[in-house]
Motif scaffolding. Structure first.
Motif, PDB file in Angstrom:
ATOM      1  N   TYR A  70       0.828  -1.209   0.000  1.00  0.00           N
ATOM      2  CA  TYR A  70       0.000   0.000   0.000  1.00  0.00           C
ATOM      3  C   TYR A  70       0.864   1.261   0.000  1.00  0.00           C
ATOM      4  O   TYR A  70       0.529   2.258  -0.639  1.00  0.00           O
ATOM      5  CB  TYR A  70      -0.964   0.017   1.190  1.00  0.00           C
ATOM      6  CG  TYR A  70      -2.291  -0.614   0.873  1.00  0.00           C
ATOM      7  CD1 TYR A  70      -3.258   0.074   0.152  1.00  0.00           C
ATOM      8  CD2 TYR A  70      -2.589  -1.904   1.291  1.00  0.00           C
ATOM      9  CE1 TYR A  70      -4.479  -0.504  -0.149  1.00  0.00           C
ATOM     10  CE2 TYR A  70      -3.805  -2.496   0.991  1.00  0.00           C
ATOM     11  CZ  TYR A  70      -4.744  -1.788   0.270  1.00  0.00           C
ATOM     12  OH  TYR A  70      -5.944  -2.357  -0.039  1.00  0.00           O
ATOM     13  N   ARG A  71       1.955   1.225   0.718  1.00  0.00           N
ATOM     14  CA  ARG A  71       2.860   2.375   0.710  1.00  0.00           C
ATOM     15  C   ARG A  71       3.409   2.604  -0.696  1.00  0.00           C
ATOM     16  O   ARG A  71       3.505   3.736  -1.165  1.00  0.00           O
ATOM     17  CB  ARG A  71       4.002   2.170   1.700  1.00  0.00           C
ATOM     18  CG  ARG A  71       4.968   3.351   1.682  1.00  0.00           C
ATOM     19  CD  ARG A  71       6.249   3.095   2.457  1.00  0.00           C
ATOM     20  NE  ARG A  71       7.187   4.161   2.196  1.00  0.00           N
ATOM     21  CZ  ARG A  71       7.551   5.066   3.088  1.00  0.00           C
ATOM     22  NH1 ARG A  71       7.053   5.037   4.297  1.00  0.00           N
ATOM     23  NH2 ARG A  71       8.397   6.010   2.759  1.00  0.00           N
ATOM     24  N   GLU A  72       3.774   1.523  -1.371  1.00  0.00           N
ATOM     25  CA  GLU A  72       4.285   1.669  -2.736  1.00  0.00           C
ATOM     26  C   GLU A  72       3.224   2.253  -3.666  1.00  0.00           C
ATOM     27  O   GLU A  72       3.523   3.102  -4.514  1.00  0.00           O
ATOM     28  CB  GLU A  72       4.773   0.321  -3.264  1.00  0.00           C
ATOM     29  CG  GLU A  72       5.441   0.450  -4.617  1.00  0.00           C
ATOM     30  CD  GLU A  72       5.974  -0.855  -5.158  1.00  0.00           C
ATOM     31  OE1 GLU A  72       5.943  -1.021  -6.397  1.00  0.00           O
ATOM     32  OE2 GLU A  72       6.432  -1.697  -4.370  1.00  0.00           O
ATOM     33  N   LEU A  73       1.967   1.813  -3.509  1.00  0.00           N
ATOM     34  CA  LEU A  73       0.891   2.405  -4.311  1.00  0.00           C
ATOM     35  C   LEU A  73       0.738   3.887  -4.020  1.00  0.00           C
ATOM     36  O   LEU A  73       0.566   4.702  -4.931  1.00  0.00           O
ATOM     37  CB  LEU A  73      -0.434   1.696  -4.027  1.00  0.00           C
ATOM     38  CG  LEU A  73      -0.771   0.461  -4.837  1.00  0.00           C
ATOM     39  CD1 LEU A  73      -2.123  -0.093  -4.420  1.00  0.00           C
ATOM     40  CD2 LEU A  73      -0.746   0.732  -6.320  1.00  0.00           C
ATOM     41  N   ALA A  74       0.780   4.257  -2.745  1.00  0.00           N
ATOM     42  CA  ALA A  74       0.661   5.672  -2.376  1.00  0.00           C
ATOM     43  C   ALA A  74       1.806   6.488  -2.970  1.00  0.00           C
ATOM     44  O   ALA A  74       1.599   7.622  -3.410  1.00  0.00           O
ATOM     45  CB  ALA A  74       0.625   5.822  -0.855  1.00  0.00           C
ATOM     46  N   GLU A  75       2.998   5.923  -3.010  1.00  0.00           N
ATOM     47  CA  GLU A  75       4.132   6.618  -3.624  1.00  0.00           C
ATOM     48  C   GLU A  75       3.879   6.851  -5.110  1.00  0.00           C
ATOM     49  O   GLU A  75       4.210   7.909  -5.646  1.00  0.00           O
ATOM     50  CB  GLU A  75       5.415   5.815  -3.438  1.00  0.00           C
ATOM     51  CG  GLU A  75       5.940   5.806  -2.022  1.00  0.00           C
ATOM     52  CD  GLU A  75       7.111   4.848  -1.830  1.00  0.00           C
ATOM     53  OE1 GLU A  75       7.522   4.175  -2.808  1.00  0.00           O
ATOM     54  OE2 GLU A  75       7.612   4.771  -0.705  1.00  0.00           O
ATOM     55  N   GLN A  76       3.295   5.859  -5.789  1.00  0.00           N
ATOM     56  CA  GLN A  76       3.020   6.007  -7.217  1.00  0.00           C
ATOM     57  C   GLN A  76       1.935   7.043  -7.473  1.00  0.00           C
ATOM     58  O   GLN A  76       2.012   7.808  -8.436  1.00  0.00           O
ATOM     59  CB  GLN A  76       2.594   4.664  -7.815  1.00  0.00           C
ATOM     60  CG  GLN A  76       3.701   3.635  -7.863  1.00  0.00           C
ATOM     61  CD  GLN A  76       3.223   2.330  -8.444  1.00  0.00           C
ATOM     62  OE1 GLN A  76       2.568   2.304  -9.487  1.00  0.00           O
ATOM     63  NE2 GLN A  76       3.539   1.237  -7.776  1.00  0.00           N
ATOM     64  N   VAL A  77       0.921   7.089  -6.622  1.00  0.00           N
ATOM     65  CA  VAL A  77      -0.206   8.000  -6.837  1.00  0.00           C
ATOM     66  C   VAL A  77       0.128   9.428  -6.395  1.00  0.00           C
ATOM     67  O   VAL A  77      -0.122  10.387  -7.118  1.00  0.00           O
ATOM     68  CB  VAL A  77      -1.467   7.488  -6.101  1.00  0.00           C
ATOM     69  CG1 VAL A  77      -2.591   8.518  -6.166  1.00  0.00           C
ATOM     70  CG2 VAL A  77      -1.911   6.164  -6.676  1.00  0.00           C
ATOM     71  N   TYR A  78       0.707   9.572  -5.194  1.00  0.00           N
ATOM     72  CA  TYR A  78       0.900  10.901  -4.604  1.00  0.00           C
ATOM     73  C   TYR A  78       2.332  11.410  -4.659  1.00  0.00           C
ATOM     74  O   TYR A  78       2.578  12.574  -4.385  1.00  0.00           O
ATOM     75  CB  TYR A  78       0.446  10.892  -3.137  1.00  0.00           C
ATOM     76  CG  TYR A  78      -1.018  10.595  -3.001  1.00  0.00           C
ATOM     77  CD1 TYR A  78      -1.973  11.557  -3.302  1.00  0.00           C
ATOM     78  CD2 TYR A  78      -1.454   9.343  -2.586  1.00  0.00           C
ATOM     79  CE1 TYR A  78      -3.315  11.279  -3.188  1.00  0.00           C
ATOM     80  CE2 TYR A  78      -2.801   9.060  -2.473  1.00  0.00           C
ATOM     81  CZ  TYR A  78      -3.722  10.031  -2.775  1.00  0.00           C
ATOM     82  OH  TYR A  78      -5.055   9.758  -2.673  1.00  0.00           O
ATOM     83  N   SER A 101       9.028  10.399   3.034  1.00  0.00           N
ATOM     84  CA  SER A 101       7.688  10.136   3.562  1.00  0.00           C
ATOM     85  C   SER A 101       6.684  10.183   2.413  1.00  0.00           C
ATOM     86  O   SER A 101       6.926  10.791   1.376  1.00  0.00           O
ATOM     87  CB  SER A 101       7.309  11.145   4.646  1.00  0.00           C
ATOM     88  OG  SER A 101       7.229  12.443   4.095  1.00  0.00           O
ATOM     89  N   VAL A 102       5.567   9.527   2.639  1.00  0.00           N
ATOM     90  CA  VAL A 102       4.475   9.537   1.677  1.00  0.00           C
ATOM     91  C   VAL A 102       3.182   9.669   2.465  1.00  0.00           C
ATOM     92  O   VAL A 102       3.074   9.157   3.581  1.00  0.00           O
ATOM     93  CB  VAL A 102       4.485   8.266   0.790  1.00  0.00           C
ATOM     94  CG1 VAL A 102       4.256   7.020   1.613  1.00  0.00           C
ATOM     95  CG2 VAL A 102       3.467   8.365  -0.319  1.00  0.00           C
ATOM     96  N   SER A 103       2.228  10.384   1.902  1.00  0.00           N
ATOM     97  CA  SER A 103       0.961  10.577   2.582  1.00  0.00           C
ATOM     98  C   SER A 103      -0.153  10.574   1.544  1.00  0.00           C
ATOM     99  O   SER A 103      -0.041  11.202   0.491  1.00  0.00           O
ATOM    100  CB  SER A 103       0.971  11.914   3.326  1.00  0.00           C
ATOM    101  OG  SER A 103      -0.266  12.129   3.951  1.00  0.00           O
ATOM    102  N   GLY A 104      -1.205   9.849   1.821  1.00  0.00           N
ATOM    103  CA  GLY A 104      -2.338   9.816   0.909  1.00  0.00           C
ATOM    104  C   GLY A 104      -3.295   8.714   1.287  1.00  0.00           C
ATOM    105  O   GLY A 104      -3.017   7.898   2.166  1.00  0.00           O
ATOM    106  N   MET A 105      -4.432   8.682   0.633  1.00  0.00           N
ATOM    107  CA  MET A 105      -5.432   7.655   0.880  1.00  0.00           C
ATOM    108  C   MET A 105      -5.607   6.846  -0.392  1.00  0.00           C
ATOM    109  O   MET A 105      -5.809   7.399  -1.468  1.00  0.00           O
ATOM    110  CB  MET A 105      -6.772   8.274   1.271  1.00  0.00           C
ATOM    111  CG  MET A 105      -7.825   7.232   1.558  1.00  0.00           C
ATOM    112  SD  MET A 105      -9.422   7.928   1.994  1.00  0.00           S
ATOM    113  CE  MET A 105      -9.040   8.650   3.563  1.00  0.00           C
ATOM    114  N   ILE A 106      -5.534   5.533  -0.257  1.00  0.00           N
ATOM    115  CA  ILE A 106      -5.730   4.633  -1.388  1.00  0.00           C
ATOM    116  C   ILE A 106      -7.078   3.941  -1.207  1.00  0.00           C
ATOM    117  O   ILE A 106      -7.311   3.289  -0.204  1.00  0.00           O
ATOM    118  CB  ILE A 106      -4.599   3.580  -1.465  1.00  0.00           C
ATOM    119  CG1 ILE A 106      -3.233   4.237  -1.638  1.00  0.00           C
ATOM    120  CG2 ILE A 106      -4.875   2.578  -2.578  1.00  0.00           C
ATOM    121  CD1 ILE A 106      -3.036   4.971  -2.942  1.00  0.00           C
ATOM    122  N   LYS A 107      -7.941   4.110  -2.187  1.00  0.00           N
ATOM    123  CA  LYS A 107      -9.249   3.445  -2.182  1.00  0.00           C
ATOM    124  C   LYS A 107      -9.360   2.608  -3.448  1.00  0.00           C
ATOM    125  O   LYS A 107      -8.945   3.039  -4.513  1.00  0.00           O
ATOM    126  CB  LYS A 107     -10.395   4.465  -2.191  1.00  0.00           C
ATOM    127  CG  LYS A 107     -10.550   5.234  -0.921  1.00  0.00           C
ATOM    128  CD  LYS A 107     -11.754   6.144  -1.037  1.00  0.00           C
ATOM    129  CE  LYS A 107     -11.967   6.934   0.223  1.00  0.00           C
ATOM    130  NZ  LYS A 107     -13.141   7.796   0.130  1.00  0.00           N
TER     131      LYS A 107
END
Length: 151
Positions: A70-78, A101-107
């Protein structure tokens, strides 16, 4: 004469500013032309999990690998926030730090595979943006103007 002209001009500007612009706007939602699919893989070691029983270590590694994916997905998106600093004293590099750091919501992400691989546990996620768009449409209704009728 100037006072009368000034009063007439002020009245004209005041009345024109109060003009009612009646209209009806009809909106239409537009979908993007294509939706990307992102994939992410998370890894977690089995041996170093803080549990005494092997089954607990596997469960902890499963959870840790999922969070890493999930962190890797957040890095790709945000994107990833990188902060770096260096300390130089007497022309010598004494200390250098880099934080990320990475911050975001993955849905809408789904687990594609979750399996042990040697001494690691692996979780593969997929994020289909058509699913993300559908979820977003349920909460927020972005719109474009379809038709305007003036009265």
């Amino acid at each position: 004469m100037k006072a009368i002209l000034f009063a007439a001009l002020t009245a004209a500007l005041t009345l024109s500013g109060c003009a009612v612009n009646d209209k009806y706007v009809q909106w239409e939602t537009e979908a993007p032309k294509q939706f990307p699919k992102l994939t992410a893989i998370g890894y977690a070691p089995l041996a170093t999990q803080p549990a005494t029983e092997q089954s607990h270590k596997v469960l902890m590694a499963m959870q840790a690998s999922k969070i890493a994916a999930y962190r890797e997905l957040a890095e790709q998106v945000y994107g990833q926030q990188i902060d770096a600093s260096s300390l130089v004293d007497d022309w010598l590099l004494n200390k250098q730090t880099v934080t990320a750091s990475v911050s975001g919501m993955i849905k809408g992400a789904k687990v594609v595979k979750s399996y042990p691989a040697g001494d690691m546990y692996v979780t593969e996620l997929e994020l289909d943006f058509s699913q993300v768009w559908s979820l977003y449409q349920q909460q927020n209704r972005p719109r474009t103007i379809k038709h305007v009728t003036y009265f």
